[in-house]
Design a protein around this motif. Structure first.
Motif, PDB file in Angstrom:
ATOM      1  N   UNK A 176      -5.472  -5.395  13.810  1.00  6.29           N
ATOM      2  CA  UNK A 176      -5.757  -5.355  12.370  1.00  6.29           C
ATOM      3  C   UNK A 176      -5.058  -6.483  11.628  1.00  6.29           C
ATOM      4  N   UNK A 177      -3.968  -6.973  12.214  1.00 10.13           N
ATOM      5  CA  UNK A 177      -3.228  -8.061  11.557  1.00 10.13           C
ATOM      6  C   UNK A 177      -4.039  -9.350  11.464  1.00 10.13           C
ATOM      7  N   UNK A 178      -5.125  -9.425  12.241  1.00  8.24           N
ATOM      8  CA  UNK A 178      -6.015 -10.588  12.105  1.00  8.24           C
ATOM      9  C   UNK A 178      -6.587 -10.659  10.691  1.00  8.24           C
ATOM     10  N   UNK A 179      -6.638  -9.496  10.048  1.00  5.77           N
ATOM     11  CA  UNK A 179      -7.207  -9.451   8.698  1.00  5.77           C
ATOM     12  C   UNK A 179      -6.164  -9.541   7.599  1.00  5.77           C
ATOM     13  N   UNK A 180      -4.912  -9.856   7.965  1.00  4.52           N
ATOM     14  CA  UNK A 180      -3.853  -9.953   6.948  1.00  4.52           C
ATOM     15  C   UNK A 180      -4.270 -10.919   5.836  1.00  4.52           C
ATOM     16  N   UNK A 181      -4.053 -10.507   4.605  1.00  8.12           N
ATOM     17  CA  UNK A 181      -4.441 -11.343   3.458  1.00  8.12           C
ATOM     18  C   UNK A 181      -3.331 -11.326   2.416  1.00  8.12           C
ATOM     19  N   UNK A 182      -3.382 -12.265   1.466  1.00  3.19           N
ATOM     20  CA  UNK A 182      -2.336 -12.283   0.435  1.00  3.19           C
ATOM     21  C   UNK A 182      -2.868 -12.322  -0.995  1.00  3.19           C
ATOM     22  N   UNK A 183      -4.124 -12.626  -1.191  1.00  2.62           N
ATOM     23  CA  UNK A 183      -4.637 -12.752  -2.554  1.00  2.62           C
ATOM     24  C   UNK A 183      -6.101 -12.364  -2.581  1.00  2.62           C
ATOM     25  N   UNK A 184      -6.592 -11.648  -3.611  1.00  3.04           N
ATOM     26  CA  UNK A 184      -5.885 -11.203  -4.821  1.00  3.04           C
ATOM     27  C   UNK A 184      -4.897 -10.072  -4.554  1.00  3.04           C
ATOM     28  N   UNK A 185      -3.877 -10.030  -5.410  1.00  7.35           N
ATOM     29  CA  UNK A 185      -2.862  -8.998  -5.238  1.00  7.35           C
ATOM     30  C   UNK A 185      -3.404  -7.657  -5.723  1.00  7.35           C
ATOM     31  N   UNK A 186      -2.761  -6.570  -5.283  1.00  6.82           N
ATOM     32  CA  UNK A 186      -3.142  -5.208  -5.669  1.00  6.82           C
ATOM     33  C   UNK A 186      -1.889  -4.410  -6.018  1.00  6.82           C
ATOM     34  N   UNK A 187      -2.050  -3.299  -6.744  1.00  2.00           N
ATOM     35  CA  UNK A 187      -0.857  -2.525  -7.141  1.00  2.00           C
ATOM     36  C   UNK A 187      -0.248  -1.754  -5.968  1.00  2.00           C
ATOM     37  N   UNK A 188       0.339  -2.466  -5.021  1.00  3.90           N
ATOM     38  CA  UNK A 188       0.846  -1.834  -3.799  1.00  3.90           C
ATOM     39  C   UNK A 188       2.029  -0.879  -3.999  1.00  3.90           C
ATOM     40  N   UNK A 189       2.836  -1.017  -5.091  1.00  9.71           N
ATOM     41  CA  UNK A 189       3.881   0.006  -5.256  1.00  9.71           C
ATOM     42  C   UNK A 189       3.287   1.410  -5.278  1.00  9.71           C
ATOM     43  N   UNK A 190       2.090   1.534  -5.822  1.00  8.20           N
ATOM     44  CA  UNK A 190       1.447   2.837  -5.858  1.00  8.20           C
ATOM     45  C   UNK A 190       1.017   3.279  -4.460  1.00  8.20           C
ATOM     46  N   UNK A 191       0.663   2.302  -3.614  1.00 10.52           N
ATOM     47  CA  UNK A 191       0.313   2.623  -2.223  1.00 10.52           C
ATOM     48  C   UNK A 191       1.519   3.246  -1.529  1.00 10.52           C
ATOM     49  N   UNK A 192       2.697   2.664  -1.779  1.00 12.88           N
ATOM     50  CA  UNK A 192       3.924   3.205  -1.179  1.00 12.88           C
ATOM     51  C   UNK A 192       4.150   4.641  -1.649  1.00 12.88           C
ATOM     52  N   UNK A 193       3.943   4.868  -2.947  1.00 16.61           N
ATOM     53  CA  UNK A 193       4.156   6.210  -3.501  1.00 16.61           C
ATOM     54  C   UNK A 193       3.213   7.215  -2.831  1.00 16.61           C
ATOM     55  N   UNK A 194       1.946   6.816  -2.692  1.00 19.67           N
ATOM     56  CA  UNK A 194       0.947   7.692  -2.063  1.00 19.67           C
ATOM     57  C   UNK A 194       1.352   8.051  -0.633  1.00 19.67           C
ATOM     58  N   UNK A 195       1.737   7.029   0.135  1.00 21.47           N
ATOM     59  CA  UNK A 195       2.065   7.254   1.545  1.00 21.47           C
ATOM     60  C   UNK A 195       3.334   8.090   1.660  1.00 21.47           C
ATOM     61  N   UNK A 196       4.322   7.772   0.814  1.00 19.23           N
ATOM     62  CA  UNK A 196       5.591   8.519   0.902  1.00 19.23           C
ATOM     63  C   UNK A 196       5.442   9.974   0.494  1.00 19.23           C
ATOM     64  N   UNK A 197       4.498  10.245  -0.404  1.00 19.90           N
ATOM     65  CA  UNK A 197       4.284  11.628  -0.831  1.00 19.90           C
ATOM     66  C   UNK A 197       3.861  12.480   0.379  1.00 19.90           C
ATOM     67  N   UNK A 198       3.047  11.874   1.251  1.00 17.51           N
ATOM     68  CA  UNK A 198       2.576  12.613   2.434  1.00 17.51           C
ATOM     69  C   UNK A 198       3.557  12.495   3.597  1.00 17.51           C
TER      70      UNK A 198
END
Lengths: 274, 135
Positions: A45-67
């Motif tokens: 999956x790392x073949x698809x690593x990307x950097x732009x456009x940015x996204x609100x990833x702090x919320x992704x962390x919150x979602x994952x940590x909640x579970x």
């Protein structure tokens, strides 16, 4: 491959064996980019690593940590995203004890897109790319050059376009309240567009962004009406710095002023500078 | 532990905005606008932002309902389609094809709406076709 992307990939590959997953951005087969949790079980999956456009990833962390509260994670953060997780940590929305931050420094072009004063990380131990200085914010400066009457007209013109999609609130990693004032009929009327009192939604939101906004500008990016709402948040952030000496994302320990109880004593009323 | 984003098209209207469904451990937990989408360019309306809300909603219909003795009861798709086809056939035979009208949906795709009007014109034999956006 872009040099910075290559360096990021190498850093992620170095960190990945020691964590349960790394939050970053991934491009799909159609060329569309979104946040993703890279795991060692699926290294391709790392073949698809990307950097732009940015996204609100702090919320992704919150979602994952909640579970998965105890998960050991890595996370790619730009300056704004790092400020985002730092502030969310102070508001008990994320736990940073198990998180390895990988700082991704923004390019000048990216910083100019965001009109960013701090396009660099301050806490991440691992970093990728060369940090650059902040860039000017011509939109906010243009606003400040207006007279009081012009400013009122400006906001009237801007805010009446709001279609009340709640996108600015939904996308904001710092908007995590269980009960939202913007859904309270008392402040924000429903059933009409434009809203009966167009400024109310945005003024309430500006108030609630005080000492919280980390200037990621995700709100402006998602706005279908192109309302430059970050002007308000940035000016308020300036006031907060002046009045309380507080800047979001700078320190892990310093509590934001709204979480502090002021000691008893004499206080001078200074009024708002704007 | 798995978190990914699946690109899809908003089901609410015919505009065709694009967004990602955020999938955490196989369950859809939210919507994210697609910043590179040619139609919506990273924006959504209030409906798109809440497009995931009905997926696990307890009121969501998961099978067709047929009214039997005044009460809606669950039925299989075969039963439901059989019933609709039979009744439409009876109505057409008794009152003629123009006693039937078809109301298409902006929530359906172009192709589905094409098939729908084709069904109206070629199978039932009426031009009484309109769409929900004019309701």
């Amino acid at each position: 491959m872009d040099q910075r992307l290559e360096a990021l990939l190498q850093t992620i590959q170095k960190v990945l064996p020691d964590v349960d997953g790394i939050i970053g951005l991934k491009v799909n087969a159609a060329g569309h980019i979104a946040p993703h949790l890279f795991r060692k079980e699926a290294p391709a999956e790392l073949d698809g690593l990307a950097i732009w456009p940015k996204y609100p990833t702090p919320d992704t962390l919150r979602l994952i940590q909640k579970a998965h509260p105890g998960a050991k994670l890595g996370m790619v953060v730009r300056g704004c995203e790092e400020r985002g997780v730092v502030e969310m940590f102070k508001h008990a929305q994320v736990d940073l004890s198990n998180i390895s931050l990988i700082g991704l420094q923004c390019t000048r072009e990216e910083a100019e897109f965001c009109r960013c004063a701090k396009p660099y990380t301050a806490h991440a131990k691992l970093t990728v790319g060369e940090p650059i200085e902040g860039v000017p914010d011509p939109v906010t400066e243009g606003f400040l050059a207006k007279t009081r009457e012009e400013r009122l007209e400006y906001w009237k013109e801007q805010l009446v376009r709001c279609i009340k999609c709640y996108g600015c609130r939904n996308v904001c990693p710092q908007c995590f309240c269980n009960v939202c004032a913007l859904e309270d009929e008392k402040w924000v009327g429903t059933g009409w567009l434009p809203m009966p009192l167009p400024p109310m939604y945005h003024l309430v939101r500006s108030m609630h962004m005080t000492a919280k906004c980390v200037a990621c500008r995700e709100c402006e990016e998602v706005c279908p009406a192109d309302i430059p709402m970050a002007i308000q948040y940035r000016l308020i952030a300036g006031d907060v710095k002046e009045m309380f000496g507080y800047e979001t994302g700078v320190s892990m320990d310093e509590k934001p002023p709204q979480l502090l109880v002021l000691a008893e004593g004499e206080f001078e009323r200074t009024g708002l500078p704007h | 532990m798995e978190y990914k984003n699946v690109l899809t098209t908003c089901p609410f209207c015919g505009t065709g905005c694009g967004f990602f469904l955020q999938v955490l451990d196989g369950k859809i937990v939210g919507v994210l606008p697609d910043k590179k989408h040619p139609v919506s360019q990273g924006s959504l309306c209030v409906k798109g932002w809440n497009a995931h809300g009905f997926i696990y909603h307890e009121d969501r219909l998961k099978s067709p309902l047929i009214r039997r003795n005044g009460k809606l009861v669950e039925a299989s798709w075969d039963e439901a389609i059989e019933l609709v086809a039979t009744r439409l056939g009876e109505i057409k035979a008794k009152h003629g094809p123009d006693s039937i009208a078809l109301l298409a949906s902006a929530k359906a795709t172009n192709e589905e709406n094409y098939l729908f009007q084709k069904f109206g014109r070629a199978v039932i034999g009426t031009n009484n076709i309109d769409h929900c956006a004019r309701l």
